[in-house]
Design a protein around this motif. Sequence first.
Motif, short mmCIF file in Angstrom:
data_model
loop_
_atom_site.label_atom_id
_atom_site.label_comp_id
_atom_site.label_asym_id
_atom_site.label_seq_id
_atom_site.Cartn_x
_atom_site.Cartn_y
_atom_site.Cartn_z
N MET A 265 -27.37 -4.63 -12.17
CA MET A 265 -25.83 -4.74 -11.84
C MET A 265 -25.76 -4.27 -13.48
O MET A 265 -26.21 -4.29 -14.50
N VAL A 266 -24.65 -3.41 -13.48
CA VAL A 266 -24.48 -2.43 -14.17
C VAL A 266 -23.22 -2.62 -14.89
O VAL A 266 -22.06 -2.12 -13.25
N ALA A 267 -22.41 -3.22 -15.67
CA ALA A 267 -21.07 -3.43 -16.10
C ALA A 267 -20.16 -2.59 -16.42
O ALA A 267 -21.26 -1.33 -16.39
N PRO A 268 -19.04 -2.36 -16.21
CA PRO A 268 -18.02 -1.15 -16.83
C PRO A 268 -18.48 -0.49 -18.38
O PRO A 268 -18.77 1.00 -18.33
N ASP A 269 -18.91 -0.91 -18.52
CA ASP A 269 -19.68 -1.21 -20.31
C ASP A 269 -20.66 -0.52 -20.37
O ASP A 269 -21.49 -0.14 -21.68
N ASN A 270 -21.55 -0.30 -18.83
CA ASN A 270 -23.18 -0.19 -19.13
C ASN A 270 -23.64 -0.76 -19.58
O ASN A 270 -25.10 -0.90 -19.61
N THR A 271 -23.42 -2.53 -20.13
CA THR A 271 -24.85 -3.37 -20.23
C THR A 271 -25.05 -3.25 -18.86
O THR A 271 -24.69 -3.78 -17.47
N THR A 272 -26.50 -3.62 -18.40
CA THR A 272 -27.45 -4.03 -17.49
C THR A 272 -28.07 -4.81 -17.40
O THR A 272 -28.19 -5.28 -18.24
N VAL A 273 -28.37 -5.55 -15.56
CA VAL A 273 -29.16 -6.31 -15.41
C VAL A 273 -29.52 -6.15 -14.35
O VAL A 273 -29.31 -5.42 -14.29
#
Length: 331
Positions: A265-273
Amino acid sequence: MPETLTVQDSVELAVVERSGFVESRHAGAAVVLSPDGEVVARYGDADALILPRSSLKPLQAVACITAGAVLEGEQLALSTASHVGTDRHAAVVRDILTEGGLTEDDLECPVAWPTDTATRDAMVREHDQQARIRMNCSGKHAAMLRACVATGWPTKGYLDPSHPLQMHIREVVERLTGEKIAHTSIDGCGAPVHALTLTGLARAIHRIGSASDRSPFALHRVAGSLVRAVREHPWTIEGPGRPDTIAIETLGVFTKGGAEGVMVMVAPDNTTVALKMLDGSARASTLVAATLLQRAGALTDEDLTKLIAALSLGVLGGGVEVGAIRVAAGL
């Protein structure tokens, strides 16, 4: 044998609570990358090898487009989907094939019933049969065939690991992950699936999720276009009421679940899990991934509350909710 994730190297990620009693526990591993792509959190052994299963599809889709498949909009989004086989999904996949001079008979994925219950019931009432186009990976397979047509590679045997298409996909996977592939297995759809570390998978998904479709680099442009297509057409990636589609619609993330409890999963700010549930259960994967993004500051408390309300996380007893799937207390 390659070093795979073990019980000893896992941590508790989620629990299933029934009437105040923890009935089941889901252990696994996860890694969180910052918007700049740096590792900011690890849970369990994020360097053990896992099979990404369908969470590899964004990498495979990027490879197909760089090999020459020309897809846009819904067709591009379907190339990375694990769809539920509705008539709408099947129609888009059929268009991908037809525009390449191909038919459903060219698909080498197994025949299947749609996983969408209403669609399957309607097909049974009409005495329809299982079909390759209804298989959840048919969009990926159609994109693979389009890449073969565009490049002049044989369409027969396109799933063979030694086929030029699969060799190209392998090269793209290694480029995006920064890892040499240590092991190759055969996925449920018949395509090769490559063992990666969770960290390598997260790195690749971060590179795809943070790419711009205006980049001067072709690979980045393709990745950026893919992510934009999925966010603009979230119904394609899985289907109405399904976890991936819900997460995209609710949070604006780029997400892709894989079989056996894998999730990216990639958040809108590009933080990724990237995470893997050791027992293979996917029922808590979306919740855990979003929670880790929230704890990294990439999603708000309100975001997480909205997602939880939209997902089917309740545990029923006699038709009444008596518990829920929750993230582990020590996470």
